[in-house]
Design a protein around this motif. Structure first.
Motif, PDB file in Angstrom:
ATOM      1  N   ARG A 185       0.908  -1.198   0.112  1.00  0.00           N
ATOM      2  CA  ARG A 185      -0.182   0.025  -0.134  1.00  0.00           C
ATOM      3  C   ARG A 185       0.789   1.340  -0.053  1.00  0.00           C
ATOM      4  O   ARG A 185       0.743   2.309  -0.765  1.00  0.00           O
ATOM      5  N   LEU A 186       1.768   1.365   0.815  1.00  0.00           N
ATOM      6  CA  LEU A 186       2.851   2.395   0.737  1.00  0.00           C
ATOM      7  C   LEU A 186       3.468   2.612  -0.731  1.00  0.00           C
ATOM      8  O   LEU A 186       3.904   3.656  -0.818  1.00  0.00           O
ATOM      9  N   GLN A 187       3.608   1.531  -1.244  1.00  0.00           N
ATOM     10  CA  GLN A 187       4.361   1.680  -2.505  1.00  0.00           C
ATOM     11  C   GLN A 187       3.364   2.645  -3.511  1.00  0.00           C
ATOM     12  O   GLN A 187       4.013   2.863  -4.617  1.00  0.00           O
ATOM     13  N   GLN A 188       2.235   2.247  -3.416  1.00  0.00           N
ATOM     14  CA  GLN A 188       1.435   2.732  -4.499  1.00  0.00           C
ATOM     15  C   GLN A 188       0.417   4.096  -3.918  1.00  0.00           C
ATOM     16  O   GLN A 188      -0.424   4.587  -4.442  1.00  0.00           O
ATOM     17  N   LEU A 189       1.045   4.889  -2.868  1.00  0.00           N
ATOM     18  CA  LEU A 189       0.422   6.279  -2.583  1.00  0.00           C
ATOM     19  C   LEU A 189       0.539   6.959  -3.922  1.00  0.00           C
ATOM     20  O   LEU A 189       1.577   7.244  -4.426  1.00  0.00           O
ATOM     21  N   SER A 190      -0.498   7.896  -4.096  1.00  0.00           N
ATOM     22  CA  SER A 190      -0.290   9.016  -5.134  1.00  0.00           C
ATOM     23  C   SER A 190      -1.674   9.886  -4.720  1.00  0.00           C
ATOM     24  O   SER A 190      -2.456   9.556  -4.400  1.00  0.00           O
ATOM     25  N   LEU A 191      -1.188  11.062  -5.294  1.00  0.00           N
ATOM     26  CA  LEU A 191      -2.039  12.161  -5.247  1.00  0.00           C
ATOM     27  C   LEU A 191      -2.680  11.832  -6.615  1.00  0.00           C
ATOM     28  O   LEU A 191      -2.249  11.406  -7.627  1.00  0.00           O
ATOM     29  N   PRO A 192      -4.199  12.262  -6.957  1.00  0.00           N
ATOM     30  CA  PRO A 192      -4.846  12.061  -8.015  1.00  0.00           C
ATOM     31  C   PRO A 192      -4.371  12.805  -9.383  1.00  0.00           C
ATOM     32  O   PRO A 192      -4.212  14.092  -9.217  1.00  0.00           O
ATOM     33  N   PRO A 193      -3.869  12.161 -10.442  1.00  0.00           N
ATOM     34  CA  PRO A 193      -3.595  12.673 -11.406  1.00  0.00           C
ATOM     35  C   PRO A 193      -4.658  13.436 -12.009  1.00  0.00           C
ATOM     36  O   PRO A 193      -5.902  13.116 -11.981  1.00  0.00           O
ATOM     37  N   VAL A 194      -4.624  14.322 -13.145  1.00  0.00           N
ATOM     38  CA  VAL A 194      -5.345  14.787 -14.047  1.00  0.00           C
ATOM     39  C   VAL A 194      -5.846  13.871 -15.076  1.00  0.00           C
ATOM     40  O   VAL A 194      -4.956  13.296 -15.629  1.00  0.00           O
ATOM     41  N   ALA A 254       4.752  18.152 -13.424  1.00  0.00           N
ATOM     42  CA  ALA A 254       3.264  18.758 -13.964  1.00  0.00           C
ATOM     43  C   ALA A 254       2.802  17.387 -14.784  1.00  0.00           C
ATOM     44  O   ALA A 254       3.457  16.565 -15.429  1.00  0.00           O
ATOM     45  N   THR A 255       1.490  17.354 -14.451  1.00  0.00           N
ATOM     46  CA  THR A 255       0.642  16.596 -15.363  1.00  0.00           C
ATOM     47  C   THR A 255      -0.569  17.154 -15.927  1.00  0.00           C
ATOM     48  O   THR A 255      -1.010  18.356 -15.261  1.00  0.00           O
ATOM     49  N   GLY A 256      -1.187  16.856 -16.765  1.00  0.00           N
ATOM     50  CA  GLY A 256      -2.359  17.451 -17.292  1.00  0.00           C
ATOM     51  C   GLY A 256      -3.118  16.648 -18.459  1.00  0.00           C
ATOM     52  O   GLY A 256      -2.698  15.532 -18.783  1.00  0.00           O
ATOM     53  N   ALA A 257      -4.189  17.258 -19.136  1.00  0.00           N
ATOM     54  CA  ALA A 257      -5.287  16.694 -19.849  1.00  0.00           C
ATOM     55  C   ALA A 257      -6.219  17.460 -20.376  1.00  0.00           C
ATOM     56  O   ALA A 257      -6.505  18.609 -19.719  1.00  0.00           O
ATOM     57  N   TRP A 258      -6.787  17.113 -21.258  1.00  0.00           N
ATOM     58  CA  TRP A 258      -8.068  17.989 -22.129  1.00  0.00           C
ATOM     59  C   TRP A 258      -9.337  17.329 -21.698  1.00  0.00           C
ATOM     60  O   TRP A 258      -9.345  16.044 -21.517  1.00  0.00           O
ATOM     61  N   GLN A 259     -10.056  18.287 -21.037  1.00  0.00           N
ATOM     62  CA  GLN A 259     -11.405  17.513 -20.511  1.00  0.00           C
ATOM     63  C   GLN A 259     -12.447  18.364 -21.299  1.00  0.00           C
ATOM     64  O   GLN A 259     -12.700  19.575 -21.072  1.00  0.00           O
TER      65      GLN A 259
END
Length: 474
Positions: A338-347, A414-419
């Protein structure tokens, strides 16, 4: 992290007699309470038993500690005192006579190292803003010019200026700048080779904020304190100073605009908060170094939360019941995964149009990271984008991944996307708690901080190295 490897030894939770499920419960509670953490490290009986970073934050990255920096300045004061260069009774006006303005009050003249360390100088609110306004080029002079309506030593009021003055006093008596002194006497002997400091416009380290360290370095600092200032076979900090600095010297009152957190109402030491259990150093938005001697426990955490009552109370609630319940090897395995998979939500979203999109920034909102009218260009580039903000800032943005760039010297991820018809990017100033969400739609770009940096809203300032600024005094 030190070039020589890890600063602290590792163990499984079970190996130190602690339940991995207790750490898992803490992760659950942080998520339930919407506490945004960037890292967590739990040290029990001298061993790291749990460690995790929420991507894109990572183990090797230093993180801005904000006011947790104050606890390190306290140690510098203790070193100067142990060297016989300073005493608790020394007055500011005697140590820094060339920085004493004319006409200051008798109460200002009586202020000592003890009053500064315990933040009991006789004011009724943080003097920082007023002091900068009174003396934009010298916070020491500005601080001494502010009013002190109450007798010194009678009331604790959280005041950033006090720590700035302490830093300057240490530098005067030692002949060393604060970062250099702590490098030689603390960080280098501990194997910490990456301490970074933000500075005021004159080049001096803030002292009350601005230190950047990795999570493990913060945990190692806590372990040093737990051991009474001893690291390996060396006594780096006198034991009596550690005990004095982390003891209660004055009652604390609720902080303005904060929830009434019981772990900030148990008294104040010398730049340390006394907790219901042990003591802690704390920095804005969730930077913690928690030391609990009764349980041989140290917890280091970084994050980006507004003042809250969640921490450090969740540490007691979740971890304490598991300190004498080692659990099973399977529990350890599940926690490690679980600790290896921690992440803030990407766009999330699509790659969008395959052509550049231009916009102008709407910077009319309070605390906008961008100046009104800034030209913004979103240009497709190799499975992501190059985002240009004005003439100087070019940021690599990944699609489905985080990409790193350093347009003005400081790293950005940075990460991004078109919505649909909107381009959305999260731009992390990755060595700080701060990120900007940029939304480009119909020729207009709007940017907003997750939490506004305390040293001002300009994005360009915070991605420039070295960061040299001072708090806004609007």
């Amino acid at each position: 992290m030190s070039a020589h490897g890890q600063l602290l030894p590792r163990s499984s939770p079970r190996g130190s007699g602690m339940s991995a499920r207790a750490v898992g419960l803490l992760l659950d509670r942080l998520e339930e309470r919407a506490v945004e953490c960037h890292s967590i490290m739990v040290v029990h009986r001298g061993h790291v038993v749990a460690e995790g970073w929420w991507a894109p934050y990572s183990a090797e990255r230093p993180h801005l500690l904000y006011s947790l920096t104050k606890s390190f300045t306290s140690i510098a004061v203790g070193l100067a005192i142990s060297d016989g260069l300073l005493s608790l009774d020394d007055r500011v006006v005697d140590v820094l006579p060339d920085r004493v303005p004319d006409g200051i009050s008798e109460r200002a003249r009586r202020l000592t190292v003890h009053h500064l360390l315990s933040m009991a100088v006789g004011n009724r609110e943080d003097s920082l803003t007023e002091a900068w306004q009174l003396e934009p080029d010298d916070l020491v002079k500005g601080f001494l010019r502010t009013p002190f309506p109450d007798p010194e030593g009678t009331r604790h009021v959280y005041d950033n200026s006090t720590t700035y003055v302490l830093a300057r006093m240490v530098e005067k008596v030692t002949g060393r700048d604060l970062p250099g002194l702590l490098d030689d006497r603390l960080f280098t002997p501990m194997g910490i080779d990456h301490a970074e400091w933000d500075r005021v416009a004159s080049g001096a380290a803030f002292g009350f904020h601005g230190l950047h360290l990795t999570t493990e370095a913060v945990a190692a600092f806590g372990e040093l304190l737990l051991r009474g200032g001893r690291w390996g076979d060396r006594q780096l900090v006198p034991r009596d100073w550690v005990e004095l600095a982390t003891s209660r010297h004055i009652e604390t009152l609720p902080l303005p605009n904060w929830s009434q957190n019981p772990d900030f109402l148990r008294g104040y030491g010398y730049q340390f908060w006394i907790s219901r259990h042990g003591y802690h150093g704390h920095g804005s938005y969730g930077q913690y170094c928690v030391v609990v001697p009764e349980h041989d426990l140290v917890i280091a955490a970084t994050g980006a939360v507004d003042p809250t009552d969640a921490l450090p109370g969740l540490f007691w609630e979740c971890l304490f019941p598991g300190l004498d319940d080692p659990g099973t090897a399977k529990d350890d395995e599940l926690l490690a995964e679980r600790l290896q998979q921690l992440s803030l939500p990407p766009v999330t979203g699509s790659a969008g149009p395959g052509h550049p999109v231009e916009a102008k920034a709407d910077g009319s909102a309070a605390d906008s990271p961008l100046t009104d009218g800034t030209a913004v260009l979103v240009e497709p580039l190799d499975g992501g984008w190059l985002v240009r903000l004005g003439d100087a800032v070019e940021i690599a943005v990944g699609h489905g991944e985080w990409r790193e760039s350093s347009p003005l010297g400081r790293p950005i991820v940075a990460t991004g996307a078109w919505q649909d018809d909107r381009f959305v990017a999260d731009i992390y100033v990755i060595t700080t708690p701060h990120r900007v969400r940029l939304v480009v739609e119909a020729g207009t770009a709007v940017a907003a901080w997750n939490v506004v940096p305390l040293t001002g809203p300009s994005l360009a300032v915070h991605v420039t190295a070295p960061l040299m600024t001072r708090p806004d005094v609007s």
